[in-house]
Design an enzyme around this catalytic site. Structure first.
Site, mmCIF file in Angstrom:
data_model
loop_
_atom_site.group_PDB
_atom_site.id
_atom_site.type_symbol
_atom_site.label_atom_id
_atom_site.label_comp_id
_atom_site.label_asym_id
_atom_site.label_seq_id
_atom_site.Cartn_x
_atom_site.Cartn_y
_atom_site.Cartn_z
ATOM 1 C CE1 TYR A 151 -3.835 2.275 0.464
ATOM 2 C CE2 TYR A 151 -2.549 3.300 2.206
ATOM 3 C CZ TYR A 151 -3.631 3.313 1.343
ATOM 4 O OH TYR A 151 -4.512 4.372 1.369
ATOM 5 C CG ASP A 253 5.713 4.480 1.106
ATOM 6 O OD1 ASP A 253 5.803 5.171 2.136
ATOM 7 O OD2 ASP A 253 4.630 4.195 0.558
ATOM 8 C CE LYS A 280 0.733 5.318 8.126
ATOM 9 N NZ LYS A 280 -0.708 5.428 8.010
HETATM 10 N N1 PMP Z 1 2.491 4.673 2.128
HETATM 11 C C1 PMP Z 1 2.430 3.815 3.167
HETATM 12 C C2 PMP Z 1 3.507 2.779 3.327
HETATM 13 C C3 PMP Z 1 1.381 3.892 4.084
HETATM 14 O O1 PMP Z 1 1.331 3.019 5.096
HETATM 15 C C4 PMP Z 1 0.395 4.884 3.897
HETATM 16 C C5 PMP Z 1 -0.770 5.025 4.873
HETATM 17 N N2 PMP Z 1 -1.106 3.935 5.606
HETATM 18 C C6 PMP Z 1 0.507 5.749 2.813
HETATM 19 C C7 PMP Z 1 1.573 5.626 1.954
HETATM 20 C C8 PMP Z 1 -0.522 6.815 2.577
HETATM 21 O O2 PMP Z 1 -0.445 7.776 3.577
HETATM 22 P P1 PMP Z 1 -1.718 8.701 3.907
HETATM 23 O O3 PMP Z 1 -2.767 7.829 4.497
HETATM 24 O O4 PMP Z 1 -1.190 9.732 4.853
HETATM 25 O O5 PMP Z 1 -2.144 9.295 2.595
#
Ligand code: PMP
Length: 445
Positions: A151, A253, A280
């Site tokens: 994700y 990421d 986060k």
């Molecule tokens: N990349 C990763 C690895 C994530 O875990 C998340 C959110 N869980 C995102 C991108 C997207 O971040 P956001 O929910 O702040 O858009």
């Protein structure tokens, strides 16, 4: 072992039901984000305090969710509250820059080796999107590669190949770049190559085949949706080395996994990415995303002598509330604080595993640092296909999450559990005891 008949949560009270019936009128499916858990309705929260939250029916729970791992200090962390309260009086957003964005940037640049320069946005989704755009602009190439099932937020290209099922995920040697919604332009799939996690040889072959069409490989070192499985060294090595041979950028990421250490997850796993995406924890509980990297790649955002190659703006980007909250929160995440979380995580994973072994129960525990996940499987999964939750397993996870709720613990049903610095030894012991009791109950069903 049958688990489906563990009773419904004792703690989902009348107020949550009432609120959900109002919510259903104004939100499609009654929620305003797809990831809200419901059993059968969501638990509405009144307030959070340290490691605990209180729902609208006045019941208190130890929170292992921490808003999808965001709240590394738990809820209502004093220093952040004070700093943000001051900032509210001074202004919440301006068209002008503030010193606060430089403070947070300097902190991150000093800790994370891959980041020489950085740009702030509001979400991880946006940050991944800008990392991909930056890689495209830097290389002049359209396509990306990413890991099956991982994700990375909601940018079309980043979403492809995220929702595969045994019926749709295609050949192991060339997984399908499945679009996540009907109507996705077909060209998206044409420009996404899906690699299988921990398959070094397969990844190398696919990267070589796509070669100079690829702008970047987006790699989360321990993807949560794959099940927080440890990356194998030869897989990381194959991906990074092959990327280098073809001038393909490596994007780490770490929106979720930056929490794995003072320098983030890439340091831990020996990856030297060209771009690193964060989110986060760096916002201290407020909306944030960031993309950083080497000076030469980050130059694509430089508009000082004409139009930048990639226009990155955003009404709320680098707003001083998120910047202040993030800086204060991260300042309290000293190396010692990360080490303490690491020890806490090691202890919890070790004790959960010991309970499983003692009862010879069909579960395995994955994760690292302050993150963990319990899989209702006998064998440790090693990629998305192995970690994929089979229908019977979904019932088992739901039953476990209900049991935790009935014992006063919020345990993410489908996702990643995490610890916060607000948790005490007693809290951790409670998690292990409740899990052990669950195993005892489940084995009698
Ligand atoms: N990349 C990763 C690895 C994530 O875990 C998340 C959110 N869980 C995102 C991108 C997207 O971040 P956001 O929910 O702040 O858009």
């Amino acid at each position: 072992m049958r688990t489906e008949s563990v009773s419904a949560p004792k703690h989902l009270g009348i107020r949550s039901h009432e609120l959900f019936s109002r919510a259903r009128n104004v939100f499609p499916d009654g929620t305003t984000r797809a990831t809200v858990e419901r059993d059968p309705v969501p638990r509405y929260v009144m307030k959070g305090e340290g490691a605990y939250l209180t729902d609208v029916d006045g019941q208190r729970f130890l929170d292992l969710h921490n808003n999808f791992t965001t709240l590394i200090h738990g809820h209502g962390f004093g220093p952040v509250i004070e700093a943000v309260a001051r900032q509210l009086h001074d202004g919440t957003c301006f068209a002008n820059p503030t010193a606060h964005e430089i403070d947070l940037a300097e902190l991150l640049v000093s800790r994370i080796p891959a980041i020489e320069q950085i740009r702030f946005v509001n979400t991880g989704t946006e940050a991944v999107m800008f990392a991909i755009k930056a890689a495209r602009a830097f290389t002049g190439r359209p396509a990306i590669a990413k890991i099956e099932g991982a994700y990375h937020g909601a940018y079309d290209w980043a979403e492809a190949g995220q929702v595969g099922t045994p019926a749709t995920w295609g050949l192991a040697s060339a997984p399908t770049a499945l679009p996540s919604y009907t109507g996705t332009p077909k060209t998206v799939a044409d420009d996404v190559i899906i690699l299988r996690f921990n398959d070094a040889r397969g990844a190398r072959e696919q990267i070589v085949a796509a070669g100079r069409r690829l702008a970047c490989i987006v790699l989360d070192p321990m993807p949560s949706r794959i099940g927080l499985i440890a990356p194998e060294a030869d897989f990381i090595e194959a991906v990074v080395t092959t990327a280098r041979q073809y001038g393909i950028l490596v994007v780490s990421d770490e929106v979720l996994n930056l929490r794995q250490g003072y320098g983030g997850a890439s340091v831990r796993y020996g990856i030297q990415p060209d771009l690193l995406v964060a989110g986060k924890i760096i916002g201290g509980g407020f909306p944030i995303g960031a993309v950083g990297g080497s000076r030469d790649v980050m130059e694509v955002f430089d508009g000082s002598s004409g139009a930048a190659k990639v226009q990155q703006a955003g009404t709320f980007s680098a707003n001083p509330v998120s910047m202040v909250a993030g800086r204060v929160s991260m300042e309290h995440m000293t190396e010692a604080a990360f080490e303490r979380l690491e020890r806490m995580g090691d202890w919890v994973r070790g004790e959960l595993t010991a309970a499983i072994e003692m009862r010879q129960a069909p579960y395995v525990v994955t994760g690292a640092a302050s993150l963990f996940r319990i899989h209702p499987k006998r064998r440790m999964p090693c990629d998305y296909r192995e970690a994929y939750t089979q229908p019977g397993e979904a019932a088992s996870i739901r039953a476990m999450s209900r049991f935790f709720a009935s014992e006063g613990i919020i345990f993410p049903a489908a996702g990643t559990a995490c610890l916060s610095t607000a948790m005490s030894e007693g809290d951790l012991k409670k998690v292990v005891q409740v899990f052990d009791r669950y195993l005892a109950v489940a084995s009698t069903l």
